[in-house]
Write a protein that holds these residues in place. Structure first.
Motif, short mmCIF file in Angstrom:
data_model
loop_
_atom_site.label_atom_id
_atom_site.label_comp_id
_atom_site.label_asym_id
_atom_site.label_seq_id
_atom_site.Cartn_x
_atom_site.Cartn_y
_atom_site.Cartn_z
N LEU A 1 4.06 -1.43 -8.41
CA LEU A 1 5.08 -0.44 -8.06
C LEU A 1 4.44 0.93 -8.00
O LEU A 1 3.70 1.32 -8.92
N VAL A 2 4.71 1.66 -6.92
CA VAL A 2 4.13 2.98 -6.75
C VAL A 2 5.16 3.87 -6.06
O VAL A 2 6.00 3.38 -5.30
N GLN A 3 5.08 5.16 -6.31
CA GLN A 3 5.97 6.10 -5.64
C GLN A 3 5.47 6.39 -4.23
O GLN A 3 4.27 6.27 -3.94
N ALA A 4 6.39 6.79 -3.38
CA ALA A 4 6.01 7.16 -2.02
C ALA A 4 4.93 8.24 -2.05
O ALA A 4 4.99 9.17 -2.86
N GLY A 5 3.95 8.07 -1.18
CA GLY A 5 2.82 8.98 -1.15
C GLY A 5 1.66 8.54 -2.01
O GLY A 5 0.56 9.11 -1.92
N GLY A 6 1.88 7.53 -2.83
CA GLY A 6 0.84 7.04 -3.71
C GLY A 6 -0.10 6.06 -3.04
O GLY A 6 -0.01 5.81 -1.83
N SER A 7 -0.99 5.48 -3.84
CA SER A 7 -2.02 4.58 -3.33
C SER A 7 -2.10 3.31 -4.18
O SER A 7 -1.79 3.33 -5.37
N LEU A 8 -2.51 2.25 -3.54
CA LEU A 8 -2.81 0.99 -4.20
C LEU A 8 -4.01 0.35 -3.50
O LEU A 8 -4.23 0.58 -2.31
N ARG A 9 -4.71 -0.47 -4.24
CA ARG A 9 -5.83 -1.21 -3.65
C ARG A 9 -5.64 -2.69 -3.95
O ARG A 9 -5.57 -3.08 -5.12
N LEU A 10 -5.57 -3.48 -2.91
CA LEU A 10 -5.45 -4.92 -3.05
C LEU A 10 -6.83 -5.57 -2.91
O LEU A 10 -7.65 -5.10 -2.13
N SER A 11 -7.03 -6.64 -3.66
CA SER A 11 -8.27 -7.42 -3.56
C SER A 11 -7.92 -8.88 -3.36
O SER A 11 -6.89 -9.35 -3.85
N ASN B 1 -7.57 -22.47 8.21
CA ASN B 1 -6.91 -21.24 7.81
C ASN B 1 -6.29 -21.38 6.42
O ASN B 1 -5.64 -22.40 6.14
N TYR B 2 -6.48 -20.36 5.60
CA TYR B 2 -5.99 -20.40 4.22
C TYR B 2 -5.18 -19.14 3.91
O TYR B 2 -5.47 -18.06 4.44
N TRP B 3 -4.22 -19.31 3.00
CA TRP B 3 -3.37 -18.20 2.55
C TRP B 3 -3.43 -18.06 1.04
O TRP B 3 -3.53 -19.05 0.32
N GLY B 4 -3.34 -16.81 0.60
CA GLY B 4 -3.18 -16.56 -0.82
C GLY B 4 -1.72 -16.73 -1.22
O GLY B 4 -0.85 -16.98 -0.39
N GLN B 5 -1.46 -16.56 -2.50
CA GLN B 5 -0.11 -16.78 -3.02
C GLN B 5 0.80 -15.57 -2.81
O GLN B 5 2.02 -15.69 -2.93
N GLY B 6 0.21 -14.45 -2.47
CA GLY B 6 1.00 -13.25 -2.24
C GLY B 6 1.07 -12.35 -3.46
O GLY B 6 1.08 -12.82 -4.59
N THR B 7 1.11 -11.05 -3.20
CA THR B 7 1.25 -10.07 -4.27
C THR B 7 2.28 -9.03 -3.82
O THR B 7 2.26 -8.56 -2.68
N GLN B 8 3.18 -8.69 -4.73
CA GLN B 8 4.28 -7.79 -4.39
C GLN B 8 3.81 -6.34 -4.43
O GLN B 8 3.18 -5.90 -5.40
N VAL B 9 4.15 -5.61 -3.39
CA VAL B 9 3.94 -4.17 -3.33
C VAL B 9 5.31 -3.53 -3.14
O VAL B 9 6.02 -3.84 -2.18
N THR B 10 5.68 -2.66 -4.07
CA THR B 10 6.97 -1.98 -3.99
C THR B 10 6.73 -0.47 -4.02
O THR B 10 6.07 0.03 -4.93
N VAL B 11 7.25 0.21 -3.00
CA VAL B 11 7.09 1.66 -2.90
C VAL B 11 8.46 2.29 -3.06
O VAL B 11 9.37 2.05 -2.26
N SER B 12 8.61 3.08 -4.09
CA SER B 12 9.89 3.73 -4.36
C SER B 12 9.95 5.11 -3.69
O SER B 12 8.93 5.79 -3.56
N SER B 13 11.13 5.48 -3.28
CA SER B 13 11.29 6.77 -2.59
C SER B 13 11.60 7.90 -3.57
O SER B 13 11.84 7.68 -4.74
#
Length: 115
Positions: free
Chosen positions: A11-21, A103-115
């Motif tokens: 969870l991050v606020q609008a304007g913020g940053s995240l890095r997925l791996s 072709n392979y898929w990961g399980q998914g990771t949630q990204v939530t950006v709050s306003s």
């Protein structure tokens, strides 16, 4: 058995940053194209960014200039640096990889950006 293990969502606020791996394991072969896709509630899964083994990248128009995809071939890992996040970036993000024409898929990771 090939596995794609994702990390870095949150969870991050609008304007913020995240890095997925995303690290690929279980295959004795190197990965080819790797990428990130996302799916928001009620919407279809869409491509966010892809990168070839040689480093050629492709981005969705909605993320150009804000997201950067990169990879470490030696580690079979792909990254997604997400800056200037917007509420509309909220989604489950999935890692994708082509390995030996499969072709392979990961399980998914949630990204939530709050306003």
């Amino acid at each position: 058995q090939v596995q794609l293990v994702e990390s870095g969502g949150g969870l991050v606020q609008a304007g913020g940053s995240l890095r997925l791996s995303c690290a690929a394991s279980g295959s004795g072969f190197s990965t080819n194209v790797m990428g990130w896709y996302r799916q928001a509630p009620g919407k279809q899964r869409e491509s966010v960014a892809t990168i070839t083994t040689g480093g050629i990248t492709n981005y969705a128009d909605s993320v150009k200039g804000r997201f950067t995809i990169s990879r470490d071939n030696a580690k079979s890992t792909v990254y997604l640096q997400m800056n200037s996040l917007k509420p509309e970036d909220t989604a489950v993000y999935y890692c994708n990889a082509w390995i030996m024409l499969r072709n392979y898929w990961g399980q998914g990771t949630q990204v939530t950006v709050s306003s």
